[in-house]
Design a protein around this motif. Structure first.
Motif, PDB file in Angstrom:
ATOM      1  N   ASP A   1       0.828  -1.203   0.000  1.00 10.27           N
ATOM      2  CA  ASP A   1       0.000   0.000   0.000  1.00 10.27           C
ATOM      3  C   ASP A   1       0.865   1.256   0.000  1.00 10.27           C
ATOM      4  O   ASP A   1       1.873   1.330   0.709  1.00 10.27           O
ATOM      5  N   GLY A   2       0.455   2.217  -0.795  1.00 13.92           N
ATOM      6  CA  GLY A   2       1.136   3.501  -0.799  1.00 13.92           C
ATOM      7  C   GLY A   2       2.378   3.572  -1.651  1.00 13.92           C
ATOM      8  O   GLY A   2       3.057   4.590  -1.653  1.00 13.92           O
ATOM      9  N   VAL A   3       2.696   2.516  -2.403  1.00 15.81           N
ATOM     10  CA  VAL A   3       3.857   2.528  -3.299  1.00 15.81           C
ATOM     11  C   VAL A   3       3.390   2.766  -4.729  1.00 15.81           C
ATOM     12  O   VAL A   3       2.501   2.063  -5.230  1.00 15.81           O
ATOM     13  N   THR A   4       3.958   3.772  -5.378  1.00 16.03           N
ATOM     14  CA  THR A   4       3.646   4.088  -6.769  1.00 16.03           C
ATOM     15  C   THR A   4       4.841   3.746  -7.644  1.00 16.03           C
ATOM     16  O   THR A   4       5.957   4.198  -7.381  1.00 16.03           O
ATOM     17  N   VAL A   5       4.619   2.918  -8.663  1.00 17.06           N
ATOM     18  CA  VAL A   5       5.664   2.563  -9.622  1.00 17.06           C
ATOM     19  C   VAL A   5       5.406   3.342 -10.906  1.00 17.06           C
ATOM     20  O   VAL A   5       4.280   3.385 -11.408  1.00 17.06           O
ATOM     21  N   TYR A   6       6.444   3.945 -11.461  1.00 16.75           N
ATOM     22  CA  TYR A   6       6.310   4.786 -12.646  1.00 16.75           C
ATOM     23  C   TYR A   6       6.775   4.040 -13.893  1.00 16.75           C
ATOM     24  O   TYR A   6       7.670   3.194 -13.838  1.00 16.75           O
ATOM     25  N   GLY A   7       6.145   4.376 -15.022  1.00 16.21           N
ATOM     26  CA  GLY A   7       6.582   3.821 -16.289  1.00 16.21           C
ATOM     27  C   GLY A   7       5.643   2.779 -16.836  1.00 16.21           C
ATOM     28  O   GLY A   7       4.586   2.484 -16.252  1.00 16.21           O
ATOM     29  N   PRO A   8       6.021   2.169 -17.962  1.00 17.45           N
ATOM     30  CA  PRO A   8       5.166   1.191 -18.629  1.00 17.45           C
ATOM     31  C   PRO A   8       4.967  -0.076 -17.793  1.00 17.45           C
ATOM     32  O   PRO A   8       5.621  -0.273 -16.764  1.00 17.45           O
TER      33      PRO A   8
ATOM     34  N   PHE B   1      10.150   4.173  -8.284  1.00 15.37           N
ATOM     35  CA  PHE B   1       8.956   4.180  -7.438  1.00 15.37           C
ATOM     36  C   PHE B   1       9.064   5.250  -6.365  1.00 15.37           C
ATOM     37  O   PHE B   1      10.132   5.814  -6.113  1.00 15.37           O
ATOM     38  N   ASN B   2       7.943   5.510  -5.720  1.00 11.02           N
ATOM     39  CA  ASN B   2       7.893   6.323  -4.513  1.00 11.02           C
ATOM     40  C   ASN B   2       6.964   5.666  -3.505  1.00 11.02           C
ATOM     41  O   ASN B   2       6.039   4.926  -3.888  1.00 11.02           O
ATOM     42  N   ALA B   3       7.220   5.916  -2.244  1.00 15.03           N
ATOM     43  CA  ALA B   3       6.354   5.461  -1.166  1.00 15.03           C
ATOM     44  C   ALA B   3       5.725   6.679  -0.513  1.00 15.03           C
ATOM     45  O   ALA B   3       6.423   7.653  -0.215  1.00 15.03           O
ATOM     46  N   ASP B   4       4.422   6.641  -0.313  1.00 18.66           N
ATOM     47  CA  ASP B   4       3.699   7.784   0.240  1.00 18.66           C
ATOM     48  C   ASP B   4       4.358   8.305   1.516  1.00 18.66           C
ATOM     49  O   ASP B   4       4.711   7.534   2.416  1.00 18.66           O
ATOM     50  N   ASP B   5       4.506   9.632   1.568  1.00 19.95           N
ATOM     51  CA  ASP B   5       4.948  10.333   2.771  1.00 19.95           C
ATOM     52  C   ASP B   5       6.384  10.014   3.190  1.00 19.95           C
ATOM     53  O   ASP B   5       6.804  10.372   4.296  1.00 19.95           O
ATOM     54  N   VAL B   6       7.152   9.333   2.325  1.00 17.63           N
ATOM     55  CA  VAL B   6       8.549   9.045   2.645  1.00 17.63           C
ATOM     56  C   VAL B   6       9.415   9.603   1.514  1.00 17.63           C
ATOM     57  O   VAL B   6       9.262   9.200   0.358  1.00 17.63           O
ATOM     58  N   HIS B   7      10.327  10.508   1.843  1.00 12.65           N
ATOM     59  CA  HIS B   7      11.188  11.060   0.809  1.00 12.65           C
ATOM     60  C   HIS B   7      12.103   9.959   0.286  1.00 12.65           C
ATOM     61  O   HIS B   7      12.606   9.141   1.062  1.00 12.65           O
ATOM     62  N   PRO B   8      12.342   9.914  -1.044  1.00 15.19           N
ATOM     63  CA  PRO B   8      13.212   8.865  -1.608  1.00 15.19           C
ATOM     64  C   PRO B   8      14.588   8.792  -0.952  1.00 15.19           C
ATOM     65  O   PRO B   8      15.142   7.704  -0.804  1.00 15.19           O
ATOM     66  N   HIS B   9      15.158   9.931  -0.567  1.00 13.09           N
ATOM     67  CA  HIS B   9      16.468   9.907   0.088  1.00 13.09           C
ATOM     68  C   HIS B   9      16.391   9.188   1.435  1.00 13.09           C
ATOM     69  O   HIS B   9      17.293   8.414   1.792  1.00 13.09           O
ATOM     70  N   ASP B  10      15.314   9.439   2.199  1.00  8.55           N
ATOM     71  CA  ASP B  10      15.135   8.737   3.470  1.00  8.55           C
ATOM     72  C   ASP B  10      14.948   7.248   3.239  1.00  8.55           C
ATOM     73  O   ASP B  10      15.496   6.407   3.964  1.00  8.55           O
ATOM     74  N   LEU B  11      14.183   6.934   2.213  1.00  8.42           N
ATOM     75  CA  LEU B  11      13.942   5.534   1.865  1.00  8.42           C
ATOM     76  C   LEU B  11      15.252   4.836   1.527  1.00  8.42           C
ATOM     77  O   LEU B  11      15.547   3.741   2.037  1.00  8.42           O
TER      78      LEU B  11
ATOM     79  N   LYS C   1      10.122  -2.541   5.920  1.00 10.16           N
ATOM     80  CA  LYS C   1      10.675  -2.019   7.174  1.00 10.16           C
ATOM     81  C   LYS C   1      10.709  -0.487   7.163  1.00 10.16           C
ATOM     82  O   LYS C   1      10.375   0.165   8.155  1.00 10.16           O
ATOM     83  N   ALA C   2      11.132   0.058   6.027  1.00  7.83           N
ATOM     84  CA  ALA C   2      11.226   1.514   5.919  1.00  7.83           C
ATOM     85  C   ALA C   2       9.857   2.158   6.074  1.00  7.83           C
ATOM     86  O   ALA C   2       9.698   3.160   6.785  1.00  7.83           O
ATOM     87  N   LYS C   3       8.842   1.591   5.409  1.00 10.26           N
ATOM     88  CA  LYS C   3       7.496   2.147   5.514  1.00 10.26           C
ATOM     89  C   LYS C   3       6.985   2.054   6.952  1.00 10.26           C
ATOM     90  O   LYS C   3       6.346   2.982   7.459  1.00 10.26           O
ATOM     91  N   GLU C   4       7.246   0.930   7.610  1.00 13.62           N
ATOM     92  CA  GLU C   4       6.802   0.779   8.989  1.00 13.62           C
ATOM     93  C   GLU C   4       7.518   1.789   9.907  1.00 13.62           C
ATOM     94  O   GLU C   4       6.892   2.407  10.769  1.00 13.62           O
ATOM     95  N   TYR C   5       8.811   1.962   9.668  1.00  8.68           N
ATOM     96  CA  TYR C   5       9.582   2.887  10.492  1.00  8.68           C
ATOM     97  C   TYR C   5       9.050   4.313  10.361  1.00  8.68           C
ATOM     98  O   TYR C   5       8.769   4.981  11.365  1.00  8.68           O
ATOM     99  N   PHE C   6       8.884   4.776   9.127  1.00 11.94           N
ATOM    100  CA  PHE C   6       8.430   6.143   8.933  1.00 11.94           C
ATOM    101  C   PHE C   6       6.954   6.294   9.308  1.00 11.94           C
ATOM    102  O   PHE C   6       6.519   7.368   9.711  1.00 11.94           O
ATOM    103  N   GLY C   7       6.181   5.214   9.175  1.00 13.33           N
ATOM    104  CA  GLY C   7       4.801   5.252   9.650  1.00 13.33           C
ATOM    105  C   GLY C   7       4.731   5.433  11.160  1.00 13.33           C
ATOM    106  O   GLY C   7       3.897   6.188  11.676  1.00 13.33           O
TER     107      GLY C   7
END
Length: 409
Positions: A318-325, A336-346, A399-405
């Motif tokens: 949930d909350g992960v957006t993948v870009y492209g075809p 990709f990006n994960a909601d509310d988490v900056h890519p650098h933090d990820l 793990k990253a999503k859980e941590y930032f959540g």
């Protein structure tokens, strides 16, 4: 293709990073180097280090044979018709700048158009911006489809008789989009334009035949295809390169120097001023031997399977957006990006688990604007990656999503 056998050829992969086995998913930025490439570099420096083309002594002859032998390997690898069409340079960036600075300055003027796409790497945007500013030409963009692909009808509408240069990447370094270069080249030629191709993300991963594509110029870098850094290739059709003037002058590229004027060597040496990238070329030749032994078709199929596997896994988070075809229409790149988490933090959290991914704008800021984001995270796969690498990457992402959540939830 036995991936475990392949992995054993890459010494750097046999290590822990931050206390975890390294999972390297940043090959679109630079690939790792197999033993035989490292050994080829060591052999040159240990046994026959010398300058090329100039000396008649034994070491000089050996170095020249190694350097020019690598040129022939490149010729065969990309299907060029002649070694004269293979110019060794520092990389894709230098190659595109040479085309813009030499061919472009001589053939583009006010009212002309240079056609590119918004998905291009900065190295395939800025030289054309500068050429347009210097000549009074217009820089025109082929629009992207919602999934980041190109529609040939849009290509036909964008490339008119005003076009003098069309420059498109064969594979997007962000979206993984595989562009229809052969069809774009046909449209470009119908309108009297030359076709320039950024092959930095295609040559390492799939079979490329420049004559079949009918590319007029084709650029790529060695360090993304198991070769050393600092070596790249510009392919150009012989008649075009013959008509072009060098933009870098000095030793090695000259035929005769007088007090007031000078003449240039024949192709390809007139574009290789100064002491050339001898060790880099020899290392690139060794990388080509390595890739051909495994087979580009095998590499491409393996990477696509990994990308499809990764996209299936990411689609369940949930909350992960993948870009492209879609997974069937892309190379081995998943951005990709994960909601509310900056890519650098990820990327920082993933790195703490030994997982190396890229985060940022990927030298594609116009594309980031089109995606309506400031940055993304990117996992890019190569011949040495496994499904276990993908599993570790996805577990770490959880793990990253859980941590930032927990922190911001």
């Amino acid at each position: 293709m036995n991936v475990q056998d392949v992995r054993r050829q890459f010494p750097i992969l046999d290590q822990d990073v931050n206390g975890q086995p390294l999972v390297y998913l940043d090959s679109a930025a630079t690939s790792q180097k197999p033993k035989q490439v490292i050994e080829a570099l060591e052999d040159y420096y240990n046994r026959y280090n010398s300058n090329v083309h100039r000396g008649v002594h034994t070491l000089g002859s050996m170095a020249t044979d190694g350097y020019e032998g690598a040129r022939e390997k490149v010729r065969k690898f990309i299907g060029a018709s002649s070694m004269e069409e293979i110019v060794f340079l520092r990389g894709t960036t230098t190659a595109i700048n040479l085309v813009a600075g030499s061919y472009g300055r001589a053939n583009v003027g006010p009212g002309d158009e240079i056609v590119i796409t918004p998905m291009e790497h900065h190295s395939n945007i800025i030289p054309w911006q500068q050429l347009a500013k210097a000549t009074g030409a217009t820089l025109t963009y082929i629009p992207l489809q919602p999934d980041g692909s190109l529609d040939l009808e849009d290509v036909r509408n964008a490339i008119t008789e005003k076009a003098k240069i069309v420059s498109v990447m064969q594979v997007s370094n962000v979206l993984g989009t595989i562009n229809p270069i052969k069809e774009i080249a046909e449209i470009a030629h119908e309108n009297g334009a030359v076709m320039v191709v950024d092959g930095a993300q295609s040559v390492p991963h799939m079979k490329v035949d420049v004559q079949d594509l009918d590319a007029d110029f084709f650029a790529f870098s060695g360090h993304k295809m198991c070769g050393p850094t600092g070596i790249g290739v510009l392919y150009g059709k012989k008649h075009l390169l013959n008509a072009m003037e060098p933009i870098e002058f000095g030793g090695e590229m000259i035929d005769f120097v007088g007090l007031q004027d000078s003449t240039w060597k024949d192709l390809p040496w007139k574009f290789e001023g100064g002491t050339p990238i001898i060790a880099g070329a020899i290392g690139l030749g060794a990388a080509i031997d390595f890739l051909e032994e495994i087979g580009l078709d095998n590499i491409e199929a393996h990477e696509k399977r990994l990308a499809q596997y990764a996209m299936e896994k990411l689609s369940k988070i949930d909350g992960v957006t993948v870009y492209g075809p879609g997974p069937n229409d892309r190379a081995g790149i998943v951005t990709f990006n994960a909601d509310d988490v900056h890519p650098h933090d990820l990327a920082t959290v993933l790195d703490s688990d030994g997982v190396a991914v890229r985060a940022g704008h990927h030298c594609a800021q116009p594309l980031m604007k089109w995606l309506e984001v400031t940055a993304t995270a990117r996992a890019s796969f190569y011949l040495y990656n496994t499904e276990e690498d993908v599993d570790k990457f996805v577990d770490s992402l959880h793990k990253a999503k859980e941590y930032f959540g927990d922190v911001f939830g």
